[in-house]
Design an enzyme around this catalytic site. Structure first.
Site, short mmCIF file in Angstrom:
data_model
loop_
_atom_site.label_atom_id
_atom_site.label_comp_id
_atom_site.label_asym_id
_atom_site.label_seq_id
_atom_site.Cartn_x
_atom_site.Cartn_y
_atom_site.Cartn_z
N GLN A 193 0.83 -1.20 0.00
CA GLN A 193 0.00 0.00 0.00
C GLN A 193 0.86 1.25 0.00
O GLN A 193 0.58 2.22 -0.70
CB GLN A 193 -0.92 0.01 1.22
CG GLN A 193 -2.12 -0.91 1.12
CD GLN A 193 -2.93 -0.66 -0.13
OE1 GLN A 193 -3.34 0.46 -0.40
NE2 GLN A 193 -3.16 -1.71 -0.90
N HIS B 152 2.06 2.98 -3.25
CA HIS B 152 1.14 3.66 -4.16
C HIS B 152 1.49 5.14 -4.28
O HIS B 152 1.63 5.68 -5.38
CB HIS B 152 -0.31 3.50 -3.68
CG HIS B 152 -0.97 2.26 -4.17
ND1 HIS B 152 -1.24 2.04 -5.49
CD2 HIS B 152 -1.41 1.17 -3.50
CE1 HIS B 152 -1.83 0.86 -5.63
NE2 HIS B 152 -1.94 0.31 -4.44
N GLU C 92 -10.16 1.02 3.71
CA GLU C 92 -10.41 0.62 2.32
C GLU C 92 -10.15 -0.88 2.17
O GLU C 92 -10.98 -1.61 1.62
CB GLU C 92 -9.48 1.42 1.41
CG GLU C 92 -9.59 1.07 -0.06
CD GLU C 92 -8.53 1.74 -0.91
OE1 GLU C 92 -8.69 1.74 -2.13
OE2 GLU C 92 -7.54 2.26 -0.34
N HIS C 93 -8.99 -1.33 2.61
CA HIS C 93 -8.62 -2.75 2.56
C HIS C 93 -8.37 -3.25 3.98
O HIS C 93 -7.70 -2.57 4.76
CB HIS C 93 -7.33 -2.96 1.76
CG HIS C 93 -7.34 -2.36 0.38
ND1 HIS C 93 -6.72 -1.16 0.08
CD2 HIS C 93 -7.89 -2.80 -0.77
CE1 HIS C 93 -6.89 -0.90 -1.20
NE2 HIS C 93 -7.61 -1.87 -1.74
N ASP D 149 -6.04 -6.63 -5.95
CA ASP D 149 -5.77 -5.55 -6.89
C ASP D 149 -5.80 -6.02 -8.33
O ASP D 149 -6.04 -5.23 -9.24
CB ASP D 149 -4.39 -4.95 -6.60
CG ASP D 149 -4.42 -3.94 -5.48
OD1 ASP D 149 -5.51 -3.46 -5.12
OD2 ASP D 149 -3.33 -3.62 -4.94
N HIS E 51 -52.54 18.54 -5.37
CA HIS E 51 -52.28 17.13 -5.16
C HIS E 51 -53.57 16.42 -4.74
O HIS E 51 -53.94 15.37 -5.29
CB HIS E 51 -51.22 16.92 -4.06
CG HIS E 51 -49.82 17.15 -4.51
ND1 HIS E 51 -49.36 18.38 -4.91
CD2 HIS E 51 -48.75 16.30 -4.60
CE1 HIS E 51 -48.08 18.28 -5.23
NE2 HIS E 51 -47.69 17.04 -5.07
#
Length: 430
Positions: free
Chosen positions: A259, A262, A327-328, A361, A420
């Site tokens: 990670q 990245h 996220e993960h 991934d 209405h």
């Protein structure tokens, strides 16, 4: 150095909050720049698009060369090694298999008063896919974004990707071909997002824009949202690993660095119940950093945003994980399934020491476009449903209208909406 926290010690909660708060991504203010770029594209169309592409991508574009031809794509992909191509095809097949099971079921039924109610699902007509360009392009993201759209039935898939210095990434184009994308433009940045949203003489507008990008791309997506749909405003990538001392420290260290490499704003956090194991992982991280091509990026990410949390018992881990909403989430414990049952907030969960997040991934099958920055508390990863719209259907024959119409009219009266109420009462029997 990464943060070191121990549960049960004074200041633990504040320390965890600080660890998460410093994971804020870039603070660069780009909104004014992006607003001007969007206005430029809307006012000047292709002329602005070509001018900005030449300025930012150092590519001598013209309206006639923005789109890649099928012949150009064939030439660019011809030299891909067969083994790499087979790996890409494996990834595409697994992603298609998983997402094919997500197609929703239409529903229609007649209720007790004779009214017919139902749901109908239809695909979005046109979707734009943004793909970062150059050497750092990611063909896996092409597959993850485009295949669910194609399965949903999207008729027109448009890919935009910058080509800095004229470089075209062959694997990105191969992935586009595998995913069923037939319209590819060599443009990027906020100008590409604006062109997709509002159209130019050579690029027809789309209805939704998906895909990752830098701060300018993210801000452009934010500014065009409402005119078109978007997938999300993604933050830096993140992983949380819950691991016991039975694991190989080097494996866990590699997962943390997967990670961290990245970008410098990515975040990697380890939770363990063994201080000795935590120290071993930290040492393994330092050792593995010497072997990585992206060591500078990974090292800065780990030092600035990394964290090691030592808990008294792994029973404390689920509450911390739910607070982080990562996220993960990797669960490397003796019984990862039992631990997963206690997780309410996570973009994706990876069970067991032999299931590294990196598999997800590429070739796992589930989508790797996931909620970041704690947004897993209220959102989900990309799916086929993100490229479809749900329409409800209702039919109230006369008898059904007689049964529920008076109540509708009374509620309209209570809200002060006379027309209405009138539209219902005029249809009721005197």
């Amino acid at each position: 150095m990464p943060a070191w926290l121990e549960s049960g010690t004074p200041g633990f909660d504040a320390g965890l909050a600080a660890l998460l708060a410093r994971h804020g991504g870039s603070t660069q203010q780009v909104d004014v720049v992006v607003r001007d770029i969007i206005a430029d594209i809307r006012a000047h169309g292709d002329e602005a698009l070509v001018r900005l592409t030449r300025q930012f991508d150092r590519f001598e574009a013209s309206p006639g060369t923005l789109a890649l031809t099928g012949h150009e794509i064939e030439n660019a992909t011809a030299g891909i090694p067969p083994a790499t191509m087979r790996a890409l095809e494996l990834a595409a097949a697994r992603i298609e298999s998983f997402h094919g099971r997500q197609l929703p079921r239409e529903d229609a039924y007649v209720d007790g008063i004779g009214a017919t109610l139902g749901l109908r699902w239809t695909p979005i007509d046109a979707v734009g896919l943004y793909v970062p360009g150059g050497q750092a392009a990611y063909p896996s993201s092409v597959l993850m974004n485009a295949i669910p759209a194609r399965i949903a039935g999207v008729r027109r898939l448009v890919m935009v990707s910058p080509t800095p210095g004229g470089f075209v990434n062959p694997l990105v184009l191969a992935a586009a071909r595998l995913a069923g994308i037939h319209e590819v433009h060599r443009i990027g940045g906020a100008q590409a997002v604006a062109a997709l949203a509002f159209g130019t003489p050579t690029i027809r507008p789309v209805d939704k824009i998906v895909g990752p990008g830098n701060a300018y791309v993210a801000e452009a997506k934010r500014q065009v949202f409402g005119h078109v749909g978007i997938d999300s405003i993604a933050g830096p990538s993140e992983v949380l690993i819950i691991a016991d001392a039975a694991n190989n420290p080097a494996w866990i260290a590699a997962d943390l660095l997967a990670q961290a490499e990245h970008d410098e704003d990515a975040q990697s956090i380890l939770i363990t119940d063994s201080a000795a194991f935590a120290h071993s992982v930290a040492e393994a991280v330092d050792s593995l950093l010497q072997q990585l091509g992206r060591a500078a990026i990974a090292g800065r990410s780990w030092a600035a945003h990394g964290g090691i949390v030592v808990v008294r018992s792994l029973d404390e881990a689920p509450a911390i994980a739910n607070r982080i909403a990562p996220e993960h989430l990797q669960l490397c414990t003796a019984d990862p399934g039992a631990l997963a049952a206690q997780i309410r907030h996570a973009g994706a969960i990876f069970l067991g020491a032999t299931t590294p997040e990196a598999i997800g991934d590429y070739v796992g099958g589930p989508n790797h476009v996931l909620p970041t920055s704690g947004s897993a508390r209220f959102s989900s990863g990309l799916s086929v449903l993100d490229f479809m719209k749900r329409t409800t259907i209702l039919s109230t024959p006369a008898a059904a209208l007689e049964a529920i119409g008076p109540a509708a009219a009374l509620l309209a009266d209570a809200e002060g909406l006379g027309a209405h109420a009138l539209s219902v009462r005029m249809r009721l029997k005197p």
